[in-house]
Design a protein around this motif. Structure first.
Motif, PDB file in Angstrom:
ATOM      1  N   PHE A  54       3.325   5.641  -5.991  1.00  0.00           N
ATOM      2  CA  PHE A  54       3.116   5.709  -7.439  1.00  0.00           C
ATOM      3  C   PHE A  54       1.869   6.513  -7.795  1.00  0.00           C
ATOM      4  CE2 PHE A  54       5.983   1.972  -7.291  1.00  0.00           C
ATOM      5  CZ  PHE A  54       6.988   2.510  -8.086  1.00  0.00           C
ATOM      6  N   MET A  55       0.852   6.460  -6.959  1.00  0.00           N
ATOM      7  CA  MET A  55      -0.347   7.271  -7.208  1.00  0.00           C
ATOM      8  C   MET A  55      -0.010   8.758  -7.103  1.00  0.00           C
ATOM      9  SD  MET A  55      -3.316   5.010  -5.332  1.00  0.00           S
ATOM     10  CE  MET A  55      -4.495   6.338  -5.388  1.00  0.00           C
ATOM     11  N   ALA A  56       0.823   9.131  -6.127  1.00  0.00           N
ATOM     12  CA  ALA A  56       1.231  10.531  -5.986  1.00  0.00           C
ATOM     13  C   ALA A  56       2.019  10.980  -7.210  1.00  0.00           C
ATOM     14  CB  ALA A  56       2.057  10.724  -4.717  1.00  0.00           C
ATOM     15  N   ILE A  57       2.891  10.125  -7.706  1.00  0.00           N
ATOM     16  CA  ILE A  57       3.677  10.456  -8.900  1.00  0.00           C
ATOM     17  C   ILE A  57       2.762  10.625 -10.100  1.00  0.00           C
ATOM     18  CG2 ILE A  57       5.450   9.590 -10.499  1.00  0.00           C
ATOM     19  CD1 ILE A  57       6.512  10.542  -7.757  1.00  0.00           C
ATOM     20  N   ILE A  58       1.828   9.713 -10.279  1.00  0.00           N
ATOM     21  CA  ILE A  58       0.889   9.790 -11.409  1.00  0.00           C
ATOM     22  C   ILE A  58       0.023  11.040 -11.301  1.00  0.00           C
ATOM     23  CG2 ILE A  58      -1.146   8.685 -12.440  1.00  0.00           C
ATOM     24  CD1 ILE A  58       0.253   5.972 -11.730  1.00  0.00           C
ATOM     25  N   LEU A  59      -0.458  11.339 -10.086  1.00  0.00           N
ATOM     26  CA  LEU A  59      -1.266  12.538  -9.885  1.00  0.00           C
ATOM     27  C   LEU A  59      -0.452  13.790 -10.210  1.00  0.00           C
ATOM     28  CD1 LEU A  59      -3.942  13.779  -9.026  1.00  0.00           C
ATOM     29  CD2 LEU A  59      -3.148  13.685  -6.661  1.00  0.00           C
ATOM     30  N   ALA A  60       0.784  13.849  -9.749  1.00  0.00           N
ATOM     31  CA  ALA A  60       1.637  14.999 -10.052  1.00  0.00           C
ATOM     32  C   ALA A  60       1.850  15.129 -11.557  1.00  0.00           C
ATOM     33  CB  ALA A  60       2.981  14.859  -9.327  1.00  0.00           C
ATOM     34  N   TRP A  61       2.032  13.997 -12.224  1.00  0.00           N
ATOM     35  CA  TRP A  61       2.212  14.009 -13.676  1.00  0.00           C
ATOM     36  C   TRP A  61       0.952  14.525 -14.370  1.00  0.00           C
ATOM     37  CZ3 TRP A  61       0.044  10.593 -17.468  1.00  0.00           C
ATOM     38  CH2 TRP A  61       0.574  10.757 -18.737  1.00  0.00           C
ATOM     39  N   VAL A  98       0.843  -1.205   0.000  1.00  0.00           N
ATOM     40  CA  VAL A  98       0.000   0.000   0.000  1.00  0.00           C
ATOM     41  C   VAL A  98       0.875   1.250   0.000  1.00  0.00           C
ATOM     42  CG1 VAL A  98      -1.642   1.346   1.390  1.00  0.00           C
ATOM     43  CG2 VAL A  98      -2.003  -1.114   1.044  1.00  0.00           C
ATOM     44  N   PHE A  99       1.940   1.228   0.800  1.00  0.00           N
ATOM     45  CA  PHE A  99       2.861   2.363   0.862  1.00  0.00           C
ATOM     46  C   PHE A  99       3.391   2.696  -0.533  1.00  0.00           C
ATOM     47  CE2 PHE A  99       6.968   4.382   1.529  1.00  0.00           C
ATOM     48  CZ  PHE A  99       6.705   5.292   2.545  1.00  0.00           C
ATOM     49  N   PHE A 100       3.835   1.683  -1.259  1.00  0.00           N
ATOM     50  CA  PHE A 100       4.397   1.920  -2.587  1.00  0.00           C
ATOM     51  C   PHE A 100       3.322   2.260  -3.618  1.00  0.00           C
ATOM     52  CE2 PHE A 100       7.941  -0.402  -0.610  1.00  0.00           C
ATOM     53  CZ  PHE A 100       8.900   0.580  -0.773  1.00  0.00           C
ATOM     54  N   GLY A 125       2.482  15.704  -0.568  1.00  0.00           N
ATOM     55  CA  GLY A 125       1.777  16.985  -0.536  1.00  0.00           C
ATOM     56  C   GLY A 125       2.610  18.104  -1.136  1.00  0.00           C
ATOM     57  N   TYR A 126       3.918  18.119  -0.838  1.00  0.00           N
ATOM     58  CA  TYR A 126       4.812  19.115  -1.440  1.00  0.00           C
ATOM     59  C   TYR A 126       4.796  19.000  -2.958  1.00  0.00           C
ATOM     60  CZ  TYR A 126       7.388  21.135   2.543  1.00  0.00           C
ATOM     61  OH  TYR A 126       7.754  21.843   3.651  1.00  0.00           O
ATOM     62  N   LEU A 127       4.665  17.785  -3.440  1.00  0.00           N
ATOM     63  CA  LEU A 127       4.680  17.535  -4.883  1.00  0.00           C
ATOM     64  C   LEU A 127       3.353  17.920  -5.539  1.00  0.00           C
ATOM     65  CD1 LEU A 127       6.411  16.289  -7.154  1.00  0.00           C
ATOM     66  CD2 LEU A 127       5.381  14.082  -6.578  1.00  0.00           C
ATOM     67  N   ILE A 174       3.699   9.305   7.511  1.00  0.00           N
ATOM     68  CA  ILE A 174       3.402  10.735   7.598  1.00  0.00           C
ATOM     69  C   ILE A 174       4.387  11.531   6.740  1.00  0.00           C
ATOM     70  CG2 ILE A 174       3.455  12.702   9.194  1.00  0.00           C
ATOM     71  CD1 ILE A 174       2.317  10.642  11.315  1.00  0.00           C
ATOM     72  N   ALA A 175       5.672  11.199   6.847  1.00  0.00           N
ATOM     73  CA  ALA A 175       6.678  11.895   6.040  1.00  0.00           C
ATOM     74  C   ALA A 175       6.375  11.725   4.553  1.00  0.00           C
ATOM     75  CB  ALA A 175       8.074  11.364   6.365  1.00  0.00           C
ATOM     76  N   ALA A 176       6.007  10.518   4.168  1.00  0.00           N
ATOM     77  CA  ALA A 176       5.675  10.274   2.762  1.00  0.00           C
ATOM     78  C   ALA A 176       4.496  11.145   2.334  1.00  0.00           C
ATOM     79  CB  ALA A 176       5.353   8.793   2.547  1.00  0.00           C
ATOM     80  N   LEU A 177       3.462  11.206   3.154  1.00  0.00           N
ATOM     81  CA  LEU A 177       2.296  12.030   2.803  1.00  0.00           C
ATOM     82  C   LEU A 177       2.670  13.509   2.703  1.00  0.00           C
ATOM     83  CD1 LEU A 177      -0.497  10.298   4.905  1.00  0.00           C
ATOM     84  CD2 LEU A 177      -0.136  10.177   2.428  1.00  0.00           C
ATOM     85  N   PHE A 178       3.528  13.982   3.608  1.00  0.00           N
ATOM     86  CA  PHE A 178       3.965  15.379   3.530  1.00  0.00           C
ATOM     87  C   PHE A 178       4.730  15.643   2.238  1.00  0.00           C
ATOM     88  CE2 PHE A 178       4.161  15.958   8.439  1.00  0.00           C
ATOM     89  CZ  PHE A 178       2.806  16.177   8.479  1.00  0.00           C
TER      90      PHE A 178
END
Length: 181
Positions: free
Chosen positions: A28-35, A22-24, A123-125, A116-120
């Protein structure tokens, strides 16, 4: 007749593997969303951002793992019990399997802090401005918590040293021969 443990993965191990997955997937979802939002570019954190993220992650990790405000979130997976040394209480996981694995995650400030760090950082991205404000607030609180803890430790050390000095003074006064003898 007691059942002997079978070699291989038990339910707790499987849960931990799923959590890592789930973490990974979230990464990848954050990367895709940023893209998709056109925000995927070379990502760099300034030293100030890194320091703020560290303090914010520390504070939020401790909040999730220990603070009463997050107790309702932890309650299905953890319980608060008296510390063995009698100086307070600790949060421990409850149950078995999935419940216990989530309890282990939620009762460990470093473990939950990783999420939490990953979510932050995500969020920066993806939504940098609101994330920076939230991280700044938590970082200030985190730094204040460290200063408070240091002050409290110094106070306890001072109180202890004063008590020891008092004992020594009383002992010296009792051992000192009086001048009238």
């Amino acid at each position: 007749m007691a059942e002997t443990p079978q070699p291989g993965l038990n339910r707790s191990s499987m849960t931990k593997l799923v959590l890592m997955g789930v973490f990974f997937v979230l990464y990848f979802m954050a990367i895709i969303l940023a893209w998709l939002l056109g925000r995927l570019q070379p990502f760099a954190l300034s030293w100030l951002d890194a320091v703020l993220l560290a303090f914010a992650t520390m504070r939020m990790g401790r909040m999730m793992a220990f603070d009463k405000i997050a107790e309702p979130l932890r309650a299905p997976f953890t319980k608060t019990v008296p510390d063995r040394n009698g100086a307070g209480s600790i949060v421990v996981p409850r149950g078995e399997g999935v419940r216990r694995s989530l309890g282990e995650l939620l009762s460990c400030p470093i473990c939950i802090g990783t999420w939490i760090a990953a979510l932050f950082v995500y969020g920066y991205l993806v939504i940098p401005a609101p994330t920076r404000v939230f991280v700044a607030v938590l970082a200030v609180i985190g730094l204040a918590e460290l200063l408070h803890s240091a002050t409290e430790a110094l106070c306890w050390t001072g109180i202890h040293a004063r008590a020891q000095a008092g004992v020594l003074m009383q002992k010296n006064l009792q051992e000192k021969p009086s001048e009238e003898d």
